[in-house]
Design an enzyme around this catalytic site. Structure first.
Site: not given
Lengths: 430, 305
Positions: A60, A62, A64, A94, A179, A232, A305
């Protein structure tokens, strides 16, 4: 290619940890030998009794990229991962654009390979554009090698749509990753609903917002048989739901973040957005429950996360600041500090099981002839918390006293971290 | 006291001292020339990131009555809309030479952050649904003027407690000054967890109506909450509004307060709003006096005239 010998380590492999100290010889990107007092090949590096095991794997992260490179990109995120002892990360979809079709997933993987510091494993969206309206190009994503599917950052709210995604993904042997935050119950929510949210006058995110999504999803898992992974997990009730699902034999796994293991909601009392994330920091009883869940195996893995945001985005009042904190560099130290797990369990929750969930073949294992993706972690060393190599510094751990340090990270037979410092190659990577 | 950010934890000595100074400034603003040179050369910046008319006017009036200069910031004219961080915005105004900032913001905690970034004395002019300490001071001053002291007073706060920074401030000020506070609201407008609040609660105004020395009515805040929190405004008025009929059942010396703006016909009937026992305009005047006291104390003003 280079070869070297890591000496005098507690070695953790698939069968557990060694009694006494062992040496590990790395040659040509592979583990050439594991044993006691081996003949040195190449440089001899004394691990002084630290723990040596398969490199950490984060399911998990990110990164970006594409689209929000002012926060982080695949190079800087890979750098932070390597610094934290990781040799593989699963990149959340995302981004902008969201990773909802095959060529986008291939782009992420390609960029990861170009950077070359960790395996960058793309995940894919469940719905097109993460909009929750219709399925993403699941076919293309599967063909591009995607195993984990998620609209992370948002919950797939439509149970009918989610069911169809589950049916499709089950057949392709993927994992539905959720999520878990009910948008209605959590509407406007900023912090855990309770004494502190009431005192601060901010809308709360009740524990039930997480639990009703998990409860509903478990019913759909029962219906479809898909592999399901809850992101999470943060509440005592959620841990109980996962425990019951596992007892029933459902193919379910769960993760907890370092911040939900470490902090409770008292940290938000002075409303510093450094502690703002979703799900929010919970009550002390919840923190105890997720720790216990990780210890007992109800929660399978620790996942960071890692959610970079630039200072100028966090330099707002609480309600205008974005959700998220970074964590790649300190995750192992946080787990070690909070849980004091024995080495075989630390590597299980940070490497072996996450690699298995994400279906990454060359990760989470340490065996002769296998790829040399490994980490040397000293559980007694003080953790460096003075700064970060991520592009963003939204790290609640900076300045804290933590226990445990990544001494060496080896990715594909090559050092990315050497003697608790990023190798020079890495420093210039971003 | 370096800044005034919250009423929670402010001790009685501090409150009494601010209210005593406010009494003096109340006298000043009723003079023919309502101005003293106490803060000459000081600059007060009013940083209102949430639209407000009366609170901003009140602070500016208070600053000018103390001969301070004012810098005024409002979001409609700012670069915030262009994506500047709050930190950059306040540091910019600080660089122009502000000695104190009054901060109002839609989010909880904004004033804390501004105090931390600037190192300046900061007055919280209202942060989200969290705190509005000068409102609590002016309410306390109004009660003290009327009753002599708050000790032993029974005060009801009625309405949208959940989304009210006024209630979150008044609770602490009133109880620290010796009053008993009861929060009265439908369950959807009470905070979800009142652990540690020194209050009683009720969801039935009529049942307890005649027990109070003062009734503090909150505005029905349609713009907060967002979601529907009660079935209809008419139902709210019927159960929690200070109607003429309900007003007639109060003890004869009970007074009514309201932070403004009043929505006549919902939380308060016009007949009540215009009754001498409704102290809304006194509250407004007292607002200037208490803000003078706060600015005076935080900026270390001198009493020499």
């Amino acid at each position: 290619m280079s070869e070297f010998t890591l000496q005098n380590a507690v070695v953790v492999d698939g069968s557990g940890r060694t009694e006494g100290l062992r040496d590990v010889v790395v040659a040509d990107g592979r583990v050439a030998a594991i044993g006691a007092e081996l003949d040195v090949r190449g440089e001899a590096i004394d691990c002084r009794g630290a723990w040596l095991g398969p490199g950490f794997v984060d399911v998990h992260t990110h990164l970006r990229e594409p689209g929000q490179e002012w926060k982080e990109d695949i190079a800087t995120g890979s750098r932070a991962a390597a610094a934290g002892g990781y040799t593989a990360v699963v990149a959340m979809p995302n981004t902008d654009p969201a990773i909802d079709s095959g060529h986008l997933a291939r782009y992420v993987a390609d960029r990861g390979r170009q950077v070359g510091l960790v395996d960058v494993v793309p995940s894919g969206c469940i719905t097109a554009g993460r909009e929750g309206a219709k399925l993403a190009h699941l076919d293309e994503l599967c063909d591009a090698g995607v195993v984990m599917f998620t609209d992370d950052g948002d919950t797939v709210a439509d149970a009918g749509l989610l069911r169809r995604a589950m049916e499709y993904i089950a057949e392709r042997d993927g994992v539905v990753v959720q999520h878990c935050v009910d948008a209605g119950l959590a509407a406007g929510g900023q912090v855990h609903e309770g004494e502190i949210s009431s005192r601060l006058g901010m809308a709360g995110v009740p524990s039930e917002a997480e639990e009703i999504v998990i409860a509903r999803d478990l019913a759909l898992v029962r219906l479809t048989g898909v592999r399901y992974h809850a992101q999470h997990v943060s509440t005592a009730g959620a841990v109980a739901l996962i425990a019951a699902a596992k007892a029933e034999g459902l193919p379910v796994t769960a993760e907890v973040t370092p911040h939900h293991l470490f902090f409770d909601h008292s940290y938000v009392a002075d409303s510093n957005p450094l502690y703002k994330m979703m799900p929010p920091l919970r009550a002390p009883a919840d923190v105890e429950a997720v720790r216990q869940g990780l210890r007992s195996g109800v929660i399978d893995v620790v996942a960071t996360d890692h959610a970079p945001h630039a200072d100028h985005e966090k330099d707002h009042a609480w309600e205008e600041a974005p959700f998220g904190v970074i964590g790649l560099e300190w995750a192992a130290a946080v787990v070690n500090t909070v849980m004091s797990l024995p080495p075989e369990d630390l590597f299980k929750v940070l490497s072996t099981v996450p690699a298995h969930i994400a279906g990454i073949p060359d990760q989470g294992r340490l065996e002769v002839g296998g790829p040399a993706n490994l980490v040397v972690f000293d559980p007694e060393a003080a953790t460096a918390t003075s700064g970060t190599v991520s592009r963003s510094s939204n790290a609640p751990y900076l300045g804290l006293e933590l226990r445990g340090a990544v001494i060496h990270t080896v990715y594909g037979g090559r050092f990315t971290v050497r003697d608790a410092g990023l190798v020079e190659l890495l420093r210039t990577a971003g | 006291m370096k800044s005034l950010l919250t009423m929670e934890g402010v001790d009685r000595t501090t409150l009494d001292s601010l209210l005593d100074d406010a009494d003096e400034f109340f006298e000043v603003i009723h003079r023919p020339i309502p101005k003293v040179p106490a803060l000459r050369g000081k600059t007060v910046a009013t940083m209102f990131f949430e639209p407000s008319t009366r609170t901003k006017l009140s602070f500016e009036r208070a600053a000018k009555a103390l001969s301070a200069d004012t810098l005024s910031f409002s979001p409609g004219t700012s670069s915030l809309k262009k994506g500047e961080s709050l930190k950059d915005t306040v540091l910019t105004v600080q660089a122009m030479g502000a000695d104190l900032m009054v901060v109002r913001h839609t989010s909880t905690g904004a004033a804390w952050r501004v105090a931390e970034w600037t190192g300046l004395p900061v007055v919280n002019g209202g942060d989200g649904a969290h705190q509005h300490p000068t409102q609590a001071l002016l309410d306390s001053l109004t009660l003290r003027q009327h009753f002599g002291a708050l000790d032993g007073l029974r005060i009801a706060i009625v309405g949208d407690i959940r989304h009210s920074r006024v209630a979150r401030s008044d609770v602490w000020a009133f109880t620290t000054l010796g009053a008993e506070v009861t929060l009265i609201a439908p369950p959807t407008l009470l905070p979800t967890d009142l652990s540690g609040w020194p209050v009683a609660t009720s969801t039935d105004l009529d049942e307890v109506l005649s027990e109070f020395d003062a009734i503090y009515l909150l505005r029905v805040q349609a713009e907060r909450g967002g979601a529907s929190v009660f079935p209809s405004v008419a139902e709210y008025r019927q159960r929690f509004g200070m109607t003429d009929a309900r007003f007639s059942r109060l003890k004869p010396d009970t007074i009514v307060l309201h932070p403004g703006p009043m929505i006549r016909g919902i939380e308060i009937d016009a007949g009540v709003a215009d009754d001498p026992r409704c102290k809304v305009l006194e509250q407004v005047t007292n607002g200037v006096a208490v803000r003078m006291a706060v600015l005076f104390q935080l900026l270390g003003g001198t009493r020499d005239e």
